[in-house]
Enzyme design. Structure first.
Site, PDB file in Angstrom:
ATOM      1  N   HIS A  37       4.635  40.523  34.976  1.00 14.18           N
ATOM      2  CA  HIS A  37       5.508  39.963  33.931  1.00 14.18           C
ATOM      3  C   HIS A  37       5.524  40.878  32.701  1.00 14.18           C
ATOM      4  O   HIS A  37       6.559  41.050  32.054  1.00 14.18           O
ATOM      5  CB  HIS A  37       5.004  38.581  33.506  1.00 14.18           C
ATOM      6  CG  HIS A  37       4.984  37.556  34.605  1.00 14.18           C
ATOM      7  ND1 HIS A  37       3.816  37.076  35.141  1.00 14.18           N
ATOM      8  CD2 HIS A  37       5.977  36.920  35.260  1.00 14.18           C
ATOM      9  CE1 HIS A  37       4.100  36.168  36.078  1.00 14.18           C
ATOM     10  NE2 HIS A  37       5.407  36.065  36.174  1.00 14.18           N
ATOM     11  N   ASP A 152      10.945  40.201  43.517  1.00 15.21           N
ATOM     12  CA  ASP A 152      11.778  39.132  44.075  1.00 15.21           C
ATOM     13  C   ASP A 152      13.188  39.698  44.245  1.00 15.21           C
ATOM     14  O   ASP A 152      14.121  39.336  43.529  1.00 15.21           O
ATOM     15  CB  ASP A 152      11.758  37.920  43.142  1.00 15.21           C
ATOM     16  CG  ASP A 152      10.344  37.394  42.959  1.00 15.21           C
ATOM     17  OD1 ASP A 152       9.890  36.626  43.796  1.00 15.21           O
ATOM     18  OD2 ASP A 152       9.669  37.801  41.987  1.00 15.21           O
TER      19      ASP A 152
HETATM   20  P1  AMP Z   1       7.802  34.244  38.244  1.00 16.87           P
HETATM   21  O1  AMP Z   1       7.014  33.840  37.044  1.00 16.87           O
HETATM   22  O2  AMP Z   1       6.975  34.446  39.477  1.00 16.87           O
HETATM   23  O3  AMP Z   1       9.016  33.380  38.469  1.00 16.87           O
HETATM   24  O4  AMP Z   1       8.366  35.693  37.923  1.00 16.87           O
HETATM   25  C1  AMP Z   1       9.116  35.928  36.757  1.00 16.87           C
HETATM   26  C2  AMP Z   1       9.701  37.308  36.811  1.00 16.87           C
HETATM   27  O5  AMP Z   1       8.634  38.264  36.930  1.00 16.87           O
HETATM   28  C3  AMP Z   1      10.621  37.535  38.014  1.00 16.87           C
HETATM   29  O6  AMP Z   1      11.741  38.315  37.600  1.00 16.87           O
HETATM   30  C4  AMP Z   1       9.739  38.301  38.961  1.00 16.87           C
HETATM   31  O7  AMP Z   1      10.463  39.139  39.850  1.00 16.87           O
HETATM   32  C5  AMP Z   1       8.908  39.134  38.001  1.00 16.87           C
HETATM   33  N1  AMP Z   1       7.666  39.567  38.645  1.00 16.87           N
HETATM   34  C6  AMP Z   1       6.753  38.794  39.280  1.00 16.87           C
HETATM   35  N2  AMP Z   1       5.774  39.537  39.802  1.00 16.87           N
HETATM   36  C7  AMP Z   1       6.080  40.833  39.504  1.00 16.87           C
HETATM   37  C8  AMP Z   1       5.461  42.091  39.777  1.00 16.87           C
HETATM   38  N3  AMP Z   1       4.333  42.182  40.479  1.00 16.87           N
HETATM   39  N4  AMP Z   1       6.053  43.203  39.298  1.00 16.87           N
HETATM   40  C9  AMP Z   1       7.205  43.138  38.588  1.00 16.87           C
HETATM   41  N5  AMP Z   1       7.853  41.976  38.292  1.00 16.87           N
HETATM   42  C10 AMP Z   1       7.287  40.844  38.755  1.00 16.87           C
END
Ligand code: AMP
Length: 281
Positions: A37, A152
């Site tokens: 994030h 994602d």
């Molecule tokens: P989430 O909180 O899992 O819904 O993720 C929020 C955002 O963070 C989304 O755009 C995800 O694709 C991004 N994200 C989650 N994990 C990663 C990672 N390891 N590297 C880069 N972006 C990430």
């Protein structure tokens, strides 16, 4: 750093910045923030003058048998991380704020085709819920740019499609996947893994890298490569949903003569934890 719960307050805040000629970036998240994030926040800080991060665990993108109740929630640690990374405001709405008519009566957004393959085939209502909340967020937080992770990848493509189709005034930026030293993609769901599962988990990235290497060396028997990769994961104790070699642009299956850029995507269960990852070729 401002903490805002109210949709009018966050909209006014963004509009005021824009009236001063400042460019605003939005980073939508479900909290339990980690370095993945923070890569989005850093990209937003670099490209924009002000950065708003939203934290909302969106009920409509979880199926009844999924992990909504146990999804990790760590608001204090999240706020400290965001402050340290130069975020200017955090939007933390309640479920009522995001869905004033209730979850079942909410207006929904469905992106056809792209939403029904891969993740969509295994999580049928997931992307409708995701689009529904992202569209609402874009309206409540009318930033100029929104930042999404390549981790994602299908979500990123669907958001891009939705923005294009609805002519939403938001520029979508994509950020490469942050990984642990052993290759495991950072994810809030990694916290569910037992110690033994955590040791196995990097195989997901390894399998992607190995399939990628074969394709780079000229292999075009994509269905065979997918099948072998799934069997390798099964032998190691994973329950794979798919290993899929797809065209990057539309996520369709490539044929042998395809000149489109490709991506390999994987989703697999390890114990009770469902992990996803991908590799852009
Ligand atoms: P989430 O909180 O899992 O819904 O993720 C929020 C955002 O963070 C989304 O755009 C995800 O694709 C991004 N994200 C989650 N994990 C990663 C990672 N390891 N590297 C880069 N972006 C990430």
């Amino acid at each position: 750093m401002q903490i805002l719960n109210d949709k009018h307050a966050v909209r006014d805040c963004v509009r005021q910045w824009q009236q001063q000629g400042l460019r605003v970036g939005l980073v939508p998240t479900m909290g339990n923030l980690h370095a993945g994030h923070m890569a989005l926040v850093q990209a937003a800080v670099q490209q924009c003058d002000k950065v708003v991060t939203s934290i909302f665990v969106n009920p409509t993108q979880f199926a009844p048998d999924e992990d909504l109740a146990r999804y990790p929630r760590t608001p204090q640690a999240d706020l400290a991380l965001l402050e340290a990374h130069g975020c200017d405001a955090v939007f933390m709405p309640s479920v009522d704020t995001m869905y004033p008519l209730g979850l079942d009566a909410a207006t929904q957004i469905h992106v056809p085709a792209l939403s029904t393959v891969l993740e969509g085939a295994h999580r049928p209502s997931h992307f409708d819920g995701m689009c529904t909340v992202v569209a609402r967020l874009f309206l409540m937080v009318p930033a100029d740019h929104a930042f999404f992770g390549q981790k994602d990848y299908q979500q990123l493509k669907i958001v891009q499609r939705m923005v294009h189709d609805l002519a939403l005034p938001m520029v979508i930026e994509s950020v490469p996947t942050e990984r642990e030293a052993d290759g495991l993609a950072l994810s809030s769901r990694n916290t569910y893994l037992s110690m033994e599962e955590r040791q196995k988990a990097p195989l997901l990235h390894q399998v992607l890298a190995d399939v990628g290497a074969e394709i780079r060396m000229g292999a075009v028997d994509y269905r065979v490569l997918e099948q072998r990769a799934q069997e390798r994961l099964q032998r190691a104790g994973f329950v794979p949903d798919y290993v899929a070699i797809r065209r990057r642009d539309d996520l369709r299956q490539p044929d042998e003569n395809d000149t489109q850029e490709l991506i390999i995507l994987v989703a697999a269960r390890l114990g009770t934890t469902r992990l996803i990852d991908n590799l852009l070729l």
